[in-house]
Design a protein around this motif. Structure first.
Motif, PDB file in Angstrom:
ATOM      1  N   LYS A  50      -0.615   4.532  -5.570  1.00 48.61           N
ATOM      2  CA  LYS A  50      -2.025   4.136  -5.390  1.00 48.61           C
ATOM      3  C   LYS A  50      -2.090   2.729  -4.778  1.00 48.61           C
ATOM      4  O   LYS A  50      -2.851   2.487  -3.845  1.00 48.61           O
ATOM      5  CB  LYS A  50      -2.745   4.133  -6.741  1.00 48.61           C
ATOM      6  N   ALA A  51      -1.275   1.827  -5.317  1.00 46.35           N
ATOM      7  CA  ALA A  51      -1.339   0.434  -4.872  1.00 46.35           C
ATOM      8  C   ALA A  51      -0.812   0.254  -3.448  1.00 46.35           C
ATOM      9  O   ALA A  51      -1.291  -0.605  -2.709  1.00 46.35           O
ATOM     10  CB  ALA A  51      -0.548  -0.448  -5.838  1.00 46.35           C
ATOM     11  N   ARG A  52       0.187   1.056  -3.073  1.00 46.09           N
ATOM     12  CA  ARG A  52       0.824   0.839  -1.762  1.00 46.09           C
ATOM     13  C   ARG A  52       0.446   1.922  -0.739  1.00 46.09           C
ATOM     14  O   ARG A  52       1.133   2.075   0.283  1.00 46.09           O
ATOM     15  CB  ARG A  52       2.358   0.801  -1.931  1.00 46.09           C
ATOM     16  N   ALA A  53      -0.637   2.665  -1.010  1.00 43.56           N
ATOM     17  CA  ALA A  53      -1.024   3.774  -0.112  1.00 43.56           C
ATOM     18  C   ALA A  53      -1.193   3.302   1.334  1.00 43.56           C
ATOM     19  O   ALA A  53      -0.734   3.972   2.279  1.00 43.56           O
ATOM     20  CB  ALA A  53      -2.306   4.428  -0.624  1.00 43.56           C
ATOM     21  N   ASP A  54      -1.821   2.134   1.518  1.00 42.81           N
ATOM     22  CA  ASP A  54      -2.061   1.654   2.893  1.00 42.81           C
ATOM     23  C   ASP A  54      -0.746   1.296   3.578  1.00 42.81           C
ATOM     24  O   ASP A  54      -0.581   1.505   4.777  1.00 42.81           O
ATOM     25  CB  ASP A  54      -2.978   0.424   2.873  1.00 42.81           C
ATOM     26  N   ASP A  55       0.188   0.744   2.798  1.00 46.17           N
ATOM     27  CA  ASP A  55       1.495   0.381   3.388  1.00 46.17           C
ATOM     28  C   ASP A  55       2.239   1.634   3.842  1.00 46.17           C
ATOM     29  O   ASP A  55       2.874   1.651   4.895  1.00 46.17           O
ATOM     30  CB  ASP A  55       2.362  -0.380   2.368  1.00 46.17           C
ATOM     31  N   PHE A  56       2.145   2.691   3.010  1.00 43.21           N
ATOM     32  CA  PHE A  56       2.797   3.948   3.415  1.00 43.21           C
ATOM     33  C   PHE A  56       2.128   4.523   4.659  1.00 43.21           C
ATOM     34  O   PHE A  56       2.804   4.979   5.582  1.00 43.21           O
ATOM     35  CB  PHE A  56       2.783   4.965   2.260  1.00 43.21           C
ATOM     36  N   ALA A  57       0.785   4.488   4.677  1.00 41.38           N
ATOM     37  CA  ALA A  57       0.070   5.033   5.849  1.00 41.38           C
ATOM     38  C   ALA A  57       0.509   4.281   7.104  1.00 41.38           C
ATOM     39  O   ALA A  57       0.748   4.895   8.159  1.00 41.38           O
ATOM     40  CB  ALA A  57      -1.430   4.924   5.641  1.00 41.38           C
ATOM     41  N   ALA A  58       0.659   2.953   6.998  1.00 41.55           N
ATOM     42  CA  ALA A  58       1.044   2.154   8.176  1.00 41.55           C
ATOM     43  C   ALA A  58       2.488   2.455   8.592  1.00 41.55           C
ATOM     44  O   ALA A  58       2.788   2.583   9.788  1.00 41.55           O
ATOM     45  CB  ALA A  58       0.881   0.664   7.851  1.00 41.55           C
ATOM     46  N   ALA A  59       3.382   2.589   7.609  1.00 39.34           N
ATOM     47  CA  ALA A  59       4.796   2.844   7.936  1.00 39.34           C
ATOM     48  C   ALA A  59       4.959   4.215   8.602  1.00 39.34           C
ATOM     49  O   ALA A  59       5.662   4.357   9.615  1.00 39.34           O
ATOM     50  CB  ALA A  59       5.639   2.768   6.657  1.00 39.34           C
ATOM     51  N   ILE A  60       4.278   5.211   8.055  1.00 39.40           N
ATOM     52  CA  ILE A  60       4.415   6.566   8.615  1.00 39.40           C
ATOM     53  C   ILE A  60       3.769   6.618  10.001  1.00 39.40           C
ATOM     54  O   ILE A  60       4.290   7.238  10.933  1.00 39.40           O
ATOM     55  CB  ILE A  60       3.828   7.632   7.655  1.00 39.40           C
ATOM     56  N   ASP A  61       2.647   5.923  10.139  1.00 49.01           N
ATOM     57  CA  ASP A  61       1.977   5.850  11.443  1.00 49.01           C
ATOM     58  C   ASP A  61       2.923   5.241  12.483  1.00 49.01           C
ATOM     59  O   ASP A  61       3.053   5.752  13.604  1.00 49.01           O
ATOM     60  CB  ASP A  61       0.709   4.994  11.293  1.00 49.01           C
ATOM     61  N   ALA A  62       3.606   4.181  12.104  1.00 48.27           N
ATOM     62  CA  ALA A  62       4.534   3.527  13.039  1.00 48.27           C
ATOM     63  C   ALA A  62       5.718   4.445  13.352  1.00 48.27           C
ATOM     64  O   ALA A  62       6.155   4.548  14.502  1.00 48.27           O
ATOM     65  CB  ALA A  62       5.026   2.207  12.443  1.00 48.27           C
ATOM     66  N   ASP A  63       6.219   5.152  12.346  1.00 47.90           N
ATOM     67  CA  ASP A  63       7.362   6.053  12.574  1.00 47.90           C
ATOM     68  C   ASP A  63       7.009   7.206  13.522  1.00 47.90           C
ATOM     69  O   ASP A  63       7.819   7.628  14.336  1.00 47.90           O
ATOM     70  CB  ASP A  63       7.869   6.618  11.242  1.00 47.90           C
ATOM     71  N   PHE A  64       5.800   7.722  13.387  1.00 46.50           N
ATOM     72  CA  PHE A  64       5.402   8.883  14.209  1.00 46.50           C
ATOM     73  C   PHE A  64       4.837   8.459  15.576  1.00 46.50           C
ATOM     74  O   PHE A  64       4.611   9.300  16.421  1.00 46.50           O
ATOM     75  CB  PHE A  64       4.342   9.724  13.471  1.00 46.50           C
ATOM     76  N   SER A  65       4.545   7.175  15.734  1.00 42.71           N
ATOM     77  CA  SER A  65       3.814   6.597  16.869  1.00 42.71           C
ATOM     78  C   SER A  65       2.316   6.891  16.739  1.00 42.71           C
ATOM     79  O   SER A  65       1.509   6.227  17.370  1.00 42.71           O
ATOM     80  CB  SER A  65       4.362   7.026  18.240  1.00 42.71           C
ATOM     81  N   ARG A  66       1.955   7.860  15.970  1.00 47.43           N
ATOM     82  CA  ARG A  66       0.587   8.023  15.463  1.00 47.43           C
ATOM     83  C   ARG A  66       0.615   9.103  14.378  1.00 47.43           C
ATOM     84  O   ARG A  66       1.066  10.219  14.617  1.00 47.43           O
ATOM     85  CB  ARG A  66      -0.397   8.444  16.539  1.00 47.43           C
ATOM     86  N   ARG A  67       0.166   8.705  13.199  1.00 50.89           N
ATOM     87  CA  ARG A  67       0.038   9.697  12.120  1.00 50.89           C
ATOM     88  C   ARG A  67      -1.371   9.540  11.561  1.00 50.89           C
ATOM     89  O   ARG A  67      -1.751   8.432  11.171  1.00 50.89           O
ATOM     90  CB  ARG A  67       1.106   9.466  11.054  1.00 50.89           C
TER      91      ARG A  67
END
Ligand code: NAD
Length: 476
Positions: A50-67
């Motif tokens: 819950k606390a790090r949801a935004d960090d995960f969203a940003a990391a996965i977005d960067a890994d996929f080039s867009r997620r």
């Protein structure tokens, strides 16, 4: 003599063996982690996600080039939180000993099954849902009371690094550890004599992992892939079916293990169904190039593979329907637009291997018996979807086919029902997890029979006499 230089991969391999030894020691010191502590472990994961949801969203977005942030919220963070909570709420019941009846010939006595943690377990995770597919098995393993080592995918390095950071903050390395690296580290990882090895990824690598584990007689769970068929019965409206099939196919740009791989529709309706799917795709993801809800392809290699598949189909004369896509507006992303291929020949790459991208082949069938024959010609799929207005027709179709799981009139949602087992069969995998099935995957069910100090079984010891004859009659 030249000294060998330590590379990041070689130091990670050293770490792998050191951590395994430390986890073994820690497990010996605490073989039965109290249930309340396990629940606290799961709560820590829930709160962290819950606390790090935004960090995960940003990391996965960067890994996929867009997620798509929405997809990450539902399929990664939301899913993980729900899994951790469900496990925490049911853990006491799952972990309790299960009493079994004692046959009259063995009375008096008590029989029961103790549910004990297997020990130190390994989890190898893929890139397509890099958070969910690392953390959901972790939740099951921690619920069971195991020590856990995770090897995330090298294709999503930012997410792997974040997993290492956040889990490092929550757990000591002799409890939970993340090992990063490519195929060499992965191969070394699968050779570790774990008490259980849980692998999610391709069937090809699954076979290599199973062989490595066999050397140590390590039990394995293989969560693999394959071509999941979607069948529309003649009684179902194709435009209605297109609404959910387009969603299931193009979510995460088709990079979902249970995505509909290809569709089998009543012969003659292939083109109309294909157009309906494209119009639903356009409704959900208009202007894909600039649409942040539409996810990109994880790597250049996979993008090239999909491009070649579609080109081969086009050259073979198959009709290809593709969403309008202006690459210049897509920025620095590896987008691949929603695509439908009508009646491709069965020998094309598209029909030979799992697509794992936003490309839907549509084929005609001459009734459900014909559709079942087509499916049964291939390997047993991870998922199968059947659309029919009649539950009887749908169930009849299930009796003619086999798959890991099933969705009737909707794709993919069976995996979100916590109490259903999630896993494949044959080439799509072995073993299962989610809910109690996940808990049991990492649990040794230990059979116990408790006899009183004097037990009548002594009477059937040699030398065999009258009492023995009496017992034989009881058994007959
Ligand atoms: P991937 O390339 O990320 O590989 C998965 C993991 O295997 C990675 O951690 C990787 O490092 C490791 N690996 C690579 N070579 C290895 C080796 N020689 N020995 C041991 N481990 C090795 O992911 P992928 O395989 O491209 O994943 C996509 C496939 O996974 C698709 O087929 C998909 O259907 C399947 N999948 C299945 C499920 C499921 O739950 N059944 C879920 C997601 C994906």
């Amino acid at each position: 003599m030249t000294a060998e230089l330590a590379t990041p991969e070689s130091s990670e391999m050293d770490r792998l063996h050191t951590i395994f030894a430390n986890q073994k020691k820690a497990f010996e010191a605490e073989r039965h982690r109290p249930i309340e502590q396990r629940k606290a472990d799961l709560k820590k994961i829930e709160d962290m996600v819950k606390a790090r949801a935004d960090d995960f969203a940003a990391a996965i977005d960067a890994d996929f080039s867009r997620r798509s942030a929405g997809e990450t919220a539902v399929a990664e963070t939301g899913f993980t939180i729900a899994t951790a909570k469900h496990t925490r709420q049911h853990l006491s019941q799952w972990a309790s000993a299960k009493k079994k009846p004692v046959p009259m010939t063995l009375a008096p006595g008590k029989a029961y099954v103790r549910r004990e943690p297997k020990g130190v377990v390994g989890i190898i995770a893929p890139w397509n849902y890099p958070m969910q597919l690392a953390l959901a098995p972790l939740v099951a393993a921690l619920g069971a009371g195991c020590r856990v080592m995770i090897k995330p995918s090298e294709f999503t390095p930012r997410t792997s690094e974040l997993l290492r950071e956040v889990l490092g903050e929550l757990f000591s390395e002799d409890h939970v550890a993340v090992i990063e690296g490519g195929p060499d580290v992965a191969a070394a990882f699968s050779s570790v004599p774990f008490d259980h090895l849980f692998y999610t990824g391709s069937t090809h690598v699954g076979r290599i992992v199973a062989k490595a584990a066999a050397e140590n007689l390590t039990p394995v769970t293989l969560e693999l892939g394959g071509k999941s068929p979607t069948v529309i019965a003649p009684d179902f409206d194709i435009a209605e079916a297109a609404k959910t099939i387009a969603w299931g196919k193009f979510l995460n740009a088709g990079q979902t293990c249970v995505a509909p791989d290809y569709a089998l529709v009543p012969r003659g309706s292939e083109q109309a169904f294909g157009e309906a799917v494209m119009s639903e795709a356009d409704r959900m993801w208009p202007n894909v190039a600039e649409n942040d809800d539409y996810t990109a392809i994880v790597s250049e290699r996979h993008h090239t593979r999909l491009t070649e598949m579609v080109e081969e189909a086009r050259k073979s004369g198959a009709t290809v329907l593709q969403a309008d896509f202006e690459a210049s507006k897509a920025g620095n992303t590896r987008l691949f637009p929603p695509t439908v291929v009508i009646n491709p020949s069965r020998d094309l790459q598209l029909m030979q291997e799992e697509i794992f991208g936003p490309v839907l082949p549509v084929l005609g069938h001459d009734g459900l018996t014909d559709a079942a024959r087509t499916i049964n010609e291939g390997d047993r799929p991870l998922a199968l979807y059947i659309y029919s207005k009649s539950p009887r027709t749908a169930r009849g179709f299930l009796a003619k086919t086999m798959s890991g799981g099933v969705g009737v009139n909707v794709p993919m949602l069976h995996l979100s029902v916590e109490d259903l087992p999630f896993g494949g069969v044959g080439h799509s995998g072995q073993g299962a997890y989610h809910g109690e099935y996940g808990f049991l995957t990492f649990t040794h069910e230990r059979a116990v029979f408790e006899a009183p100090v004097w037990h009548p079984s002594r009477m059937i010891q040699p030398p065999y006499g009258k009492m023995f004859e009496f017992f034989k009659k009881l058994q007959a």
